[in-house]
Enzyme design. Sequence first.
Site, short mmCIF file in Angstrom:
data_model
loop_
_atom_site.label_atom_id
_atom_site.label_comp_id
_atom_site.label_asym_id
_atom_site.label_seq_id
_atom_site.Cartn_x
_atom_site.Cartn_y
_atom_site.Cartn_z
N ASP A 1 -8.01 77.18 34.13
CA ASP A 1 -6.92 76.69 33.30
C ASP A 1 -6.54 77.67 32.20
O ASP A 1 -5.37 77.78 31.83
CB ASP A 1 -7.32 75.35 32.68
N ARG B 1 -16.83 74.72 4.74
CA ARG B 1 -16.29 73.77 3.77
C ARG B 1 -15.10 73.02 4.35
O ARG B 1 -14.46 73.46 5.30
CB ARG B 1 -15.90 74.50 2.49
N TYR C 1 -8.85 70.08 24.07
CA TYR C 1 -9.53 69.99 22.78
C TYR C 1 -9.24 68.65 22.10
O TYR C 1 -10.11 68.03 21.50
CB TYR C 1 -9.07 71.15 21.91
N SER C 2 -8.00 68.18 22.21
CA SER C 2 -7.63 66.92 21.57
C SER C 2 -8.47 65.76 22.10
O SER C 2 -8.90 64.90 21.35
CB SER C 2 -6.14 66.64 21.81
N SER D 1 -11.50 65.97 23.32
CA SER D 1 -12.86 66.13 22.78
C SER D 1 -12.94 65.63 21.34
O SER D 1 -14.01 65.19 20.89
CB SER D 1 -13.27 67.60 22.85
#
Length: 262
Positions: free
Chosen positions: A69, A154, A186-187, A189
């Site tokens: 992909d 941070r 990614y979204s 996950s």
Amino acid sequence: MRGIGLIPNWQKENSALVVERICDFFEQRGVAILTAAPEQTDYLAGGSLGERLNYWRNRVDIFIVVGGDGTILRAARDLAAWEVPILGINLGHKGFLAEIEVEQMDRYLQYVLTGRYQFLERMMLQAAVMRKGEMMGQFIALNDIVISRGPFSRILTLNTTINDNFLESYSGDGVIIATPTGSTGYSLSAGGPIVNPSLELIVITPICPHSLNNRAVIATAKSRSACASIPARRRLFSPLTGRSLFPWKTAMKYLFKNRSKK
């Protein structure tokens, strides 16, 4: 058919054998095929595929991408302006975008020759990086664009708007702006929803938000989204489409919208 453009990921196991089979298939049937060399597809060498393969313009009717992909996403991003369809042959682990497995390859390549296929258009994102009214860069992506804190430990705080209306102030590791195609990456996950890739929507997913109620938000494709950082006494980096990094500076803003061409 003018010709086929073959873009392999030469780092994948058995890619050379698959490329040889594809070339033999089309050459035996009198179809011109152009193959990208390893130095032309080298991700670390810099530059885009569009620049390196510019001599292919007006010579190919379809790109065949051999890899996973990631290889397809790169080709879609770098060659989007050519408006040439992409067919993926999967050599990766999970082929969400690749239509064909190697074992099925000959049958589907025959379909390409006889015109037995249809085009599926996918929405793309367009992003602009602004600072004090000046545009610092523009990018496109088929899957997602990520604003993250990078290697720093941070919290990053982002004020997010949709069509100039305040949505949320996300404090955490960053925000993912995803297309329906990118909703399974990614979204997903990060807790985002799975969206049918034929839809035209924008998914805004916070990454590890320091909150009990921050969840992904879906906006229409006509929406204009923006993320602006709250000034901090440290430098933060934002990866765009897996390729570019920008150091955060005061008054920097990211603008996102649907790319008009798919």
